[in-house]
Design a protein around this motif. Structure first.
Motif, PDB file in Angstrom:
ATOM      1  N   ARG A  98       0.817  -1.210   0.000  1.00 30.00           N
ATOM      2  CA  ARG A  98       0.000   0.000   0.000  1.00 30.00           C
ATOM      3  C   ARG A  98       0.854   1.265   0.000  1.00 30.00           C
ATOM      4  N   ASP A  99       1.898   1.318   0.856  1.00 31.27           N
ATOM      5  CA  ASP A  99       2.653   2.556   1.071  1.00 31.27           C
ATOM      6  C   ASP A  99       4.113   2.484   0.628  1.00 31.27           C
ATOM      7  N   ARG A 100       4.531   1.355   0.096  1.00 27.64           N
ATOM      8  CA  ARG A 100       5.925   1.134  -0.303  1.00 27.64           C
ATOM      9  C   ARG A 100       6.852   1.353   0.899  1.00 27.64           C
ATOM     10  N   LEU A 101       7.974   2.041   0.750  1.00 28.63           N
ATOM     11  CA  LEU A 101       8.930   2.196   1.847  1.00 28.63           C
ATOM     12  C   LEU A 101       8.364   2.999   3.020  1.00 28.63           C
ATOM     13  N   ASP A 102       7.429   3.904   2.730  1.00 29.38           N
ATOM     14  CA  ASP A 102       6.823   4.685   3.817  1.00 29.38           C
ATOM     15  C   ASP A 102       6.004   3.810   4.758  1.00 29.38           C
ATOM     16  N   GLY A 103       5.626   2.613   4.339  1.00 27.21           N
ATOM     17  CA  GLY A 103       4.840   1.715   5.180  1.00 27.21           C
ATOM     18  C   GLY A 103       5.673   0.858   6.106  1.00 27.21           C
TER      19      GLY A 103
END
Length: 149
Positions: free
Chosen positions: A33-38
Motif C-alpha cells: 500500500r505505502d511502499r517504503l513509507d509503510g
C-alpha cells in the motif's frame, strides 16, 4: 520484505523469522500500500509518554554520580521531587538501568566522567547484539586489592 521478494509465501517467511503469519501479512499489506513509507513501525496505542529522555537521563546521572544533601543515597521519593516525576517512574528507570542505591554493600557512586555513554553502550549490546561478534565483559572490582598475580 526481502524474503517475500524472493518468492517465499507468508507461511515460510513466518516460520523462518519466528513470527505469526498475520504479522507477515500485515507488513506485506503495508508495504504494497505505502511502499517504503509503510515500513516504519506505527505509533503504539495507549497513553502517550509523559517522561522525557532528559528526565530519564537526569535520574540515572543523579543516582550514579550524586548523593542527596541530607543522606547517603537517593530514595525514589526524594529523587522524584528533585527531577519532577513520580516515585513510580524513578523506580521503573532504576529497574531498567539497574542502579540500586539502597544496597550500600555493593552500590558505589561512579567516579567516571562519562557514565551515561558507557551505560548506553552496554545496554545497546544487550538490546541489539552485533551479528557474528563475541563480546567479553570484565568486572574490574575496584574495591578488591590484588596482592598476587
Amino acid at each position: 520484505m526481502l524474503a517475500c521478494a524472493n518468492g517465499w509465501n507468508n507461511t515460510v517467511v513466518a516460520a523462518r523469522l519466528d513470527v505469526g503469519r498475520d504479522t507477515v501479512r500485515r507488513w506485506r499489506t503495508r508495504f504494497l500500500r505505502d511502499r517504503l513509507d509503510g515500513l516504519p513501525d506505527e505509533p503504539r496505542p495507549g497513553v502517550p509518554r509523559t517522561i522525557t529522555d532528559a528526565q530519564v537521563e537526569e535520574v540515572v546521572v543523579r543516582t550514579v554520580e550524586e548523593t542527596p544533601p541530607a543522606g547517603t543515597h537517593w530514595s525514589k521519593r526524594e529523587l522524584a521531587k528533585v527531577v519532577g516525576t513520580s516515585p513510580a517512574s524513578v523506580l521503573r528507570i532504576w529497574h531498567v538501568f539497574g542502579p540500586q542505591p539502597w544496597r550500600t554493600a555493593t552500590f558505589k557512586i561512579s567516579q567516571d566522567p562519562f557514565p551515561i555513554d558507557k551505560i548506553r553502550d552496554v545496554v545497546g549490546l544487550y538490546l541489539a547484539p552485533p551479528a557474528n561478534a563475541v563480546v567479553f565483559a570484565v568486572d574490574e572490582k575496584p574495591q578488591i586489592v590484588c596482592h598476587e598475580r
